[in-house]
Design an enzyme around this catalytic site. Structure first.
Site, PDB file in Angstrom:
ATOM      1  CE1 TYR A   1      -5.863  -3.443  -0.999  1.00 21.22           C
ATOM      2  CE2 TYR A   1      -7.223  -5.528  -1.090  1.00 21.22           C
ATOM      3  CZ  TYR A   1      -6.317  -4.637  -0.764  1.00 21.22           C
ATOM      4  OH  TYR A   1      -6.506  -4.450   1.119  1.00 21.22           O
TER       5      TYR A   1
ATOM      6  CE  LYS B   1      -3.913  -2.485   2.859  1.00 19.58           C
ATOM      7  NZ  LYS B   1      -4.577  -2.982   3.518  1.00 19.58           N
TER       8      LYS B   1
END
Ligand code: GLU
Length: 304
Positions: free
Chosen positions: A189, A67
């Site tokens: 993701y 992230k």
């Protein structure tokens, strides 16, 4: 500078004998196949000297550590614009919590909780021509290592079981904070989380957060101000609802992932990665936290 190799060797001995080994994450079934006995540690200093012990060259699933890298890429492309869609406050809640998202009208608390990272993924899916390929190439360039790749089995495993992430993405969509299709954003993701990297490769990649935005080859990827912001977020939001405890015990900005990795750094001095798959109750590597606490205590080096 302290004798890092001596410190790391003695930490390895100490931590190997520790009984608080934690529990390997199993909510993503593929992660549960990793042995909890693994332990690796790698440190790179500002002069690019390296020090390592244990399983420092074995690749593992970086999960939420990715992230920081997607945030960096999005910030590099769009600049401050991104803060309109994601906030910069610690959540004090677990990484996959959804209630705050409802209360705060679809603006995630920060880019390191899942909902926030999914917004950043959405930005990259919009901005990049070939999102998965372009992001992988970005990471490879930062690390100067073309062997880094996604682990498809981990990505598929998470796609099959990531119900809370589907919930988060749908909630974001309902508030108008997701521009692409839920499936496309989550496919990106799940792949970013499945990046497979060793402690050494993570240190090579995160070198730039210690080195004012310049990677090991001295190419500048982020401005000094952007580095300030990302390191601040790592300190305040990098460890789920245990960021306070990590700052208290270790005193370095960093980021953990449920694969058992932790990257931490002292600006202008060093970057360190630990890997031990057993997690504590808050989802941070149990032995990784112990090891980093020992390092900053032994060397008396922390941001405080
Ligand atoms: N891919 C994981 C998830 O979304 C990341 C969790 C983590 O490492 O914090 O559940």
């Amino acid at each position: 500078m302290p004798d890092f190799q001596k410190n790391i060797d003695s930490i390895l001995e100490e931590v190997k004998n520790s009984s608080a080994i934690g529990t390997v994450a199993s909510y993503i079934p593929e992660l549960a196949t990793v042995s909890s006995a693994k332990f690796g540690i790698h440190l790179i200093d500002a002069n690019q000297q390296t020090y390592a012990a244990g399983d420092a060259n074995e690749a593992f699933s970086v999960q939420s550590i990715s992230k920081v890298l997607t945030l960096s890429m999005a910030l590099g492309i769009l600049g401050e614009e991104i803060w309109k869609r994601v906030d910069v406050e610690p959540s004090g809640d677990p990484f996959n919590h959804l209630s705050l998202l409802e209360q705060e009208n679809g603006i995630p608390r920060n880019p390191f909780i899942n909902a926030g990272a999914i917004v950043i993924s959405d930005i990259l899916v919009t901005q990049l021509k070939n999102p998965k390929e372009d992001f992988l190439n970005y990471v490879r360039k930062l690390a100067d290592d073309s062997t880094i790749s996604y682990n498809e089995s981990v990505a598929i495993s998470e796609k099959e079981t990531g119900f809370k992430n589907y919930a988060a993405a749908n909630l974001l969509k309902s508030y108008g904070n997701l521009n692409n299709k839920v499936e496309d954003v989550l496919d990106f993701y799940f792949h970013q989380c499945s990046l497979s990297m060793s402690c050494k490769q993570l240190c090579d990649t995160f070198y730039l957060y210690m080195n004012r935005g310049k990677c090991k080859r001295n190419t500048s990827y982020l401005t000094i101000n952007q580095i300030k912001r990302i390191n601040a977020l790592m300190l305040t939001c990098g460890f789920y609802d245990e960021a306070g405890e990590f700052a208290f015990e270790v005193g370095l900005p960093g980021k953990s992932g449920v694969g058992g990795g932790i990257v931490a750094l002292l600006p202008n001095k060093f970057c360190i990665t630990t890997w031990s798959p057993g997690l504590n109750k808050k989802g941070n590597s149990a032995r990784g936290m112990q090891a980093l606490e020992r390092l900053t205590t032994m060397t008396e080096l922390s941001i405080f």
